[in-house]
Motif scaffolding. Structure first.
Motif, PDB file in Angstrom:
ATOM      1  N   PRO A 237       0.228  16.861   0.929  1.00 34.13           N
ATOM      2  CA  PRO A 237       0.138  15.522   1.510  1.00 34.13           C
ATOM      3  C   PRO A 237      -0.377  15.562   2.947  1.00 34.13           C
ATOM      4  O   PRO A 237      -0.217  16.532   3.636  1.00 34.13           O
ATOM      5  CB  PRO A 237       1.583  15.018   1.460  1.00 34.13           C
ATOM      6  CG  PRO A 237       2.423  16.253   1.408  1.00 34.13           C
ATOM      7  CD  PRO A 237       1.617  17.285   0.666  1.00 34.13           C
TER       8      PRO A 237
ATOM      9  N   GLY B  79       2.544   6.205  -7.739  1.00 33.00           N
ATOM     10  CA  GLY B  79       1.584   6.801  -6.817  1.00 33.00           C
ATOM     11  C   GLY B  79       0.947   8.057  -7.390  1.00 33.00           C
ATOM     12  O   GLY B  79       0.780   8.217  -8.600  1.00 33.00           O
ATOM     13  N   GLU B  80       0.620   8.982  -6.496  1.00 32.65           N
ATOM     14  CA  GLU B  80      -0.121  10.176  -6.869  1.00 32.65           C
ATOM     15  C   GLU B  80       0.768  11.376  -7.174  1.00 32.65           C
ATOM     16  O   GLU B  80       0.337  12.299  -7.853  1.00 32.65           O
ATOM     17  CB  GLU B  80      -1.089  10.553  -5.735  1.00 32.65           C
ATOM     18  CG  GLU B  80      -2.154   9.502  -5.439  1.00 32.65           C
ATOM     19  CD  GLU B  80      -3.117   9.316  -6.597  1.00 32.65           C
ATOM     20  OE1 GLU B  80      -3.721  10.299  -7.029  1.00 32.65           O
ATOM     21  OE2 GLU B  80      -3.253   8.162  -7.056  1.00 32.65           O
TER      22      GLU B  80
ATOM     23  N   GLN C 203       0.180   4.230  -0.374  1.00 31.65           N
ATOM     24  CA  GLN C 203      -0.360   5.359   0.377  1.00 31.65           C
ATOM     25  C   GLN C 203       0.086   5.275   1.838  1.00 31.65           C
ATOM     26  O   GLN C 203       0.408   6.281   2.468  1.00 31.65           O
ATOM     27  CB  GLN C 203      -1.891   5.355   0.300  1.00 31.65           C
ATOM     28  CG  GLN C 203      -2.455   5.541  -1.098  1.00 31.65           C
ATOM     29  CD  GLN C 203      -2.098   6.889  -1.705  1.00 31.65           C
ATOM     30  OE1 GLN C 203      -2.025   7.895  -1.009  1.00 31.65           O
ATOM     31  NE2 GLN C 203      -1.867   6.899  -3.012  1.00 31.65           N
ATOM     32  N   LYS C 204       0.132   4.057   2.338  1.00 33.23           N
ATOM     33  CA  LYS C 204       0.558   3.840   3.723  1.00 33.23           C
ATOM     34  C   LYS C 204       2.073   3.767   3.841  1.00 33.23           C
ATOM     35  O   LYS C 204       2.646   4.183   4.852  1.00 33.23           O
ATOM     36  CB  LYS C 204      -0.075   2.536   4.232  1.00 33.23           C
ATOM     37  CG  LYS C 204       0.112   2.286   5.710  1.00 33.23           C
ATOM     38  CD  LYS C 204      -0.637   1.028   6.132  1.00 33.23           C
ATOM     39  CE  LYS C 204      -0.451   0.765   7.621  1.00 33.23           C
ATOM     40  NZ  LYS C 204      -1.179  -0.481   8.043  1.00 33.23           N
TER      41      LYS C 204
ATOM     42  N   PRO D 260       4.738   5.162   1.544  1.00 33.35           N
ATOM     43  CA  PRO D 260       5.137   5.904   0.338  1.00 33.35           C
ATOM     44  C   PRO D 260       6.604   5.757  -0.030  1.00 33.35           C
ATOM     45  O   PRO D 260       6.977   6.050  -1.161  1.00 33.35           O
ATOM     46  CB  PRO D 260       4.803   7.358   0.704  1.00 33.35           C
ATOM     47  CG  PRO D 260       4.836   7.390   2.201  1.00 33.35           C
ATOM     48  CD  PRO D 260       4.330   6.058   2.644  1.00 33.35           C
TER      49      PRO D 260
ATOM     50  N   ASP E  67       0.864  -1.179   0.000  1.00 35.33           N
ATOM     51  CA  ASP E  67       0.000   0.000   0.000  1.00 35.33           C
ATOM     52  C   ASP E  67       0.902   1.231   0.000  1.00 35.33           C
ATOM     53  O   ASP E  67       1.423   1.631   1.039  1.00 35.33           O
ATOM     54  CB  ASP E  67      -0.893  -0.014   1.237  1.00 35.33           C
ATOM     55  CG  ASP E  67      -1.905   1.135   1.238  1.00 35.33           C
ATOM     56  OD1 ASP E  67      -1.783   2.029   0.381  1.00 35.33           O
ATOM     57  OD2 ASP E  67      -2.793   1.138   2.110  1.00 35.33           O
TER      58      ASP E  67
END
Length: 781
Positions: free
Chosen positions: A781, A737-738, A709-710, A712, A707
């Motif tokens: 973020p 990612g983003e 997001q968790k 990075p 993950d």
């Protein structure tokens, strides 16, 4: 001493009293365990083979159907409409088979036949569903009723736990496009690159080809599509890769990088131990077909990921150089071939000029990470010096293919050289314990550049470029892959790499001192140092191959950089495709870099079809050039032109994915023309056009094991490849990612037209300039 102990595990001597047997219980125990493991593996493969063979049904459904049919016998209802009685009449009458037994056997046979019929119906229904590609042309986030219905039906027929190869029999075949459509799309793709006069000439040649000989060539191609699993893939593998006689290092092989910001351990042997163990776990699941399939993608390429080696062949035919390197004039000329074996139990390790054979099993099981660490540490501490010619031996795989093929036949076909070469070529994969340190260093702007060059070519003799992949573990604990291209494409390697990175960091882990977890087995047999007897004439050939390879490597101008100004998150808020956004930025950067447009290659995949590989998206379009000129001319319609260009690119990408691309169709028509001895000026012109901008997107999150997001920091930098054209650029990018995009740019130093760092700066500025067209800001973020 461990080898000596095992060697006397079984011994007998003849004495005056008779035969005296000496048996080692320890060795017999390992023989027993190895046999048990082997039979267990066969049983699992058989079970999974049955599950795949009857998919989308299941063996339990057969039992349910048999019970249902049998129960009707007691209700005097005949669902077979007389077929059970007909089967009973054809059964051999025996004194040992009563009338009741005959009825039961007939009912079971009828139920079995009905079951197989239902399997075929379900399979063809699923194939019809997977042939529907309307969903891919719909806007992101919007699903029509037909797509929702399609998705639910696919889920219903897919079952709860399909295996890796469950969908193979249900995948549709790649369709052959109409010649008229391909020619029209080709002319459309070259229009922005030609002036009016040149375009008119090309249009005339294309129209003549469409009238003759295209219809004749097309008929043969359609016949091939009926007969073969995929009308492109086997020829693509043969003529693009295996028949190429030039060096595959830089020109064909590609690389993949480690995690960007995280180094789980700085101990080289420990990192190698965990990673090799994770790869063995992945291979075991792969051989059993237990990986979850990526629906509806073909998994065919994954079969040859391990235990595979490219074997050089001597080429006798002349070649026609063009944008499809390796397409020979004489298509029947010999070529390299891929040697794929099953369940190899060793790997070969290269360190400081020596080759070591390391067994991967002990007592019928994989070596534990701590055991592998011990083996690799023994290799790191081995003081043996390389034998004459051994240190740079692998340069043969980096040089000319004919030279390597002839040297292999002459000097490596017998004796210790053959035995040692067989150990390398039959290994599960190749491992290099590199004596250099590489990786991303924020304080060193060139760190990624040097890291990329090391993975792509190294010292030109410390990777075995013919193996399906070489795993490289650096002195500082960082790592990477160098992959041979003929057996598969980068998404396949990426699938395995994601599994390995996640397993290494989140499942296996390390001790506080950085060692692999678990106890150390000191009874393991030592790694075997491979022996060589390389004569002086062969050493001269090795030197010549090394010299050629080093010239190629030294000419590679590489620049990799992290673009962290924004990423996928902001681009999506611009309501456009991230890939289209980046491709238009590349067109803008290319124009600013050279002052002109060029034929652009973007790799797309056709894995929604059986044995599908890749297709080309021609990213330079009339719409993209109009947008770029508007950006340079201070036009007021930039945003509108951008949207048109992005929509055009997305449509072309979708057409390529759904079998309506241009280049693979033209490539196969060209091969047919060569077989028939037909000379086509149009096809010759098409295949002579250079791709001065060759691009590819590295996929990520195929498995979703991490993950990001968790976590990075646990992201990979992706991978890259060498330049395709002498005066062009090769660009690979990964959307991480983003908020991060990583670019890998290659070109050649000797070309005065190219500069990888300069092009990288142009890409960065182009991304920012396009972003400025939209009234959006990066989210904090």
């Amino acid at each position: 001493m461990a080898e000596a102990h095992q060697a006397v595990g079984f011994q007998f001597t003849v004495t005056p009293e008779g035969i005296d047997l000496h048996l080692s219980r320890e060795v017999l125990k390992h023989i027993y365990l190895s046999g048990v493991t082997s039979w267990r593996k066969r049983a699992i493969r058989l079970k999974n083979g049955i599950l795949t063979g009857v998919y989308p049904a299941s063996p339990s459904s057969w039992l349910i159907l048999v019970i249902a049919i049998m129960s009707t016998l007691y209700t005097r209802v005949d669902p077979s409409m007389g077929m059970i009685d007909s089967i009973k009449e054809t059964l051999p009458v025996s004194d040992y088979m009563t009338v009741q037994t005959q009825t039961v056997v007939s009912a079971i046979l009828f139920a079995t036949g009905l079951w197989f019929s239902l399997i075929l119906i379900l399979r063809y229904t699923l194939k019809a569903l997977l042939s529907y590609h309307g969903w891919i042309f719909e806007s992101h986030g919007k699903k029509s009723f037909s797509t929702k219905l399609w998705l639910n039906l696919v889920k219903m027929l897919s079952g709860q736990r399909p295996l890796l190869y469950s969908f193979q029999a249900s995948l549709p075949k790649l369709p052959v496009p109409r010649v008229e459509d391909t020619v029209r799309r080709y002319l459309e793709s070259v229009r922005p690159l030609l002036d009016d006069e040149a375009y008119k000439q090309m249009e005339t040649v294309a129209n003549e080809f469409e009238k003759d000989p295209a219809p004749k060539l097309q008929k043969y191609l359609i016949l091939k599509s009926w007969w073969s699993a995929n009308y492109v893939s086997d020829w693509w593998e043969q003529y693009i890769y295996l028949r190429s006689r030039g060096p595959i290092m830089v020109n064909s092989n590609f690389y993949t990088m480690d995690l960007l910001y995280i180094t789980p351990t700085h101990r080289q042997a420990a990192r190698a131990g965990n990673v090799v163990h994770a790869m063995l776990q992945y291979r075991r699941k792969l051989e059993r077909g237990e990986h979850a399939p990526v629906i509806p993608m073909c998994s065919f390429q994954m079969e040859r990921m391990f235990n595979t080696c490219r074997i050089p062949g001597v080429e006798t035919g002349n070649q026609e150089k063009g944008s499809f390197p390796g397409v020979p004039c004489h298509v029947s000329a010999p070529a390299d071939y891929l040697q794929h074996l099953k369940d190899r139990k060793h790997l070969v390790v290269y360190h400081r000029g020596r080759f070591f054979k390391v067994w991967l099993y002990y007592g019928g099981r994989h070596l534990f990470p701590s055991e592998l660490e011990t083996q690799f540490q023994r290799i790191l501490g081995d003081p043996t010096e390389p034998r004459p010619g051994e240190e740079r031996l692998a340069a043969l795989t980096a040089g000319d293919r004919v030279t390597w093929a002839r040297a292999r036949m002459k000097y490596f076909s017998q004796g210790v050289n053959k035995a040692s070469l067989d150990a390398i070529e039959t290994a599960a994969f190749f491992l290099t314990l590199d004596d250099e340190s590489h990786g991303y260093d924020p304080e060193n702007g060139r760190s990624l550049d040097m890291y990329a060059k090391s993975l792509l070519h190294g010292k030109c003799y410390d990777r075995w470029f013919d193996k399906s992949f070489t795993l490289i573990i650096y002195k500082n604990g960082k790592m990477g892959l160098n992959a041979e291209h003929s057996w598969g494409d980068s998404p396949i390697v990426g699938h395995m790499w994601e599994y390995v990175l996640a397993t290494d960091c989140f499942q296996l882990g390390y001790t506080e001192e950085g060692h692999c977890k678990g106890d150390t087995n000191k009874g393991l047999a030592l790694p075997t140092l491979l022996q060589w007897d390389i004569p002086s004439e062969c050493q001269e050939i090795i030197t010549r191959s090394y010299t050629l390879a080093k010239e190629i490597a030294d000419d590679v101008d590489f620049h990799s950089f992290l673009f962290d100004e924004f990423g996928k998150g902001l681009i999506k808020r611009c309501r456009t495709s991230p890939d289209a956004f980046i491709q238009l930025a590349l067109q803008l950067a290319q124009f600013r870099d050279k002052g002109k447009f060029c034929l652009t290659y973007e790799s797309s995949m056709t894995r929604m079809f059986k044995e599908g590989r890749t297709e080309t998206v021609r990213s330079c379009t009339c719409e993209s050039t109009a947008f770029v000129r508007a950006m340079e001319d201070e036009g007021k319609t930039r945003l509108e032109l951008f949207q048109k260009a992005a929509d055009k690119h997305q449509n072309m990408y979708r057409l390529a994915m759904t079998g309506s691309g241009i280049d693979r169709h033209l490539f196969c028509l060209y091969i047919v023309s060569k077989y028939l001895g037909i000379d086509s000026p149009f096809l010759k012109q098409v295949l002579s056009e250079p791709w001065r901008l060759s691009t590819s997107q590295t996929p990520q999150q195929q498995l979703n094991l991490i993950d990001i997001q968790k976590f990075p920091k646990y992201v990979s930098a992706g991978g890259g490849f060498g330049p395709v054209a002498d005066d062009g650029y090769g660009v690979s990018y990964i959307i991480v990612g983003e908020n991060l995009i990583t670019f890998h740019i290659s070109s050649k130093f000797f070309s005065p037209e190219t500069d990888s760092y300069r092009f990288g700066q142009n890409i960065r500025q182009a991304m920012l300039d396009i972003k400025a067209l939209f009234n959006v800001e990066k989210k904090k973020p």
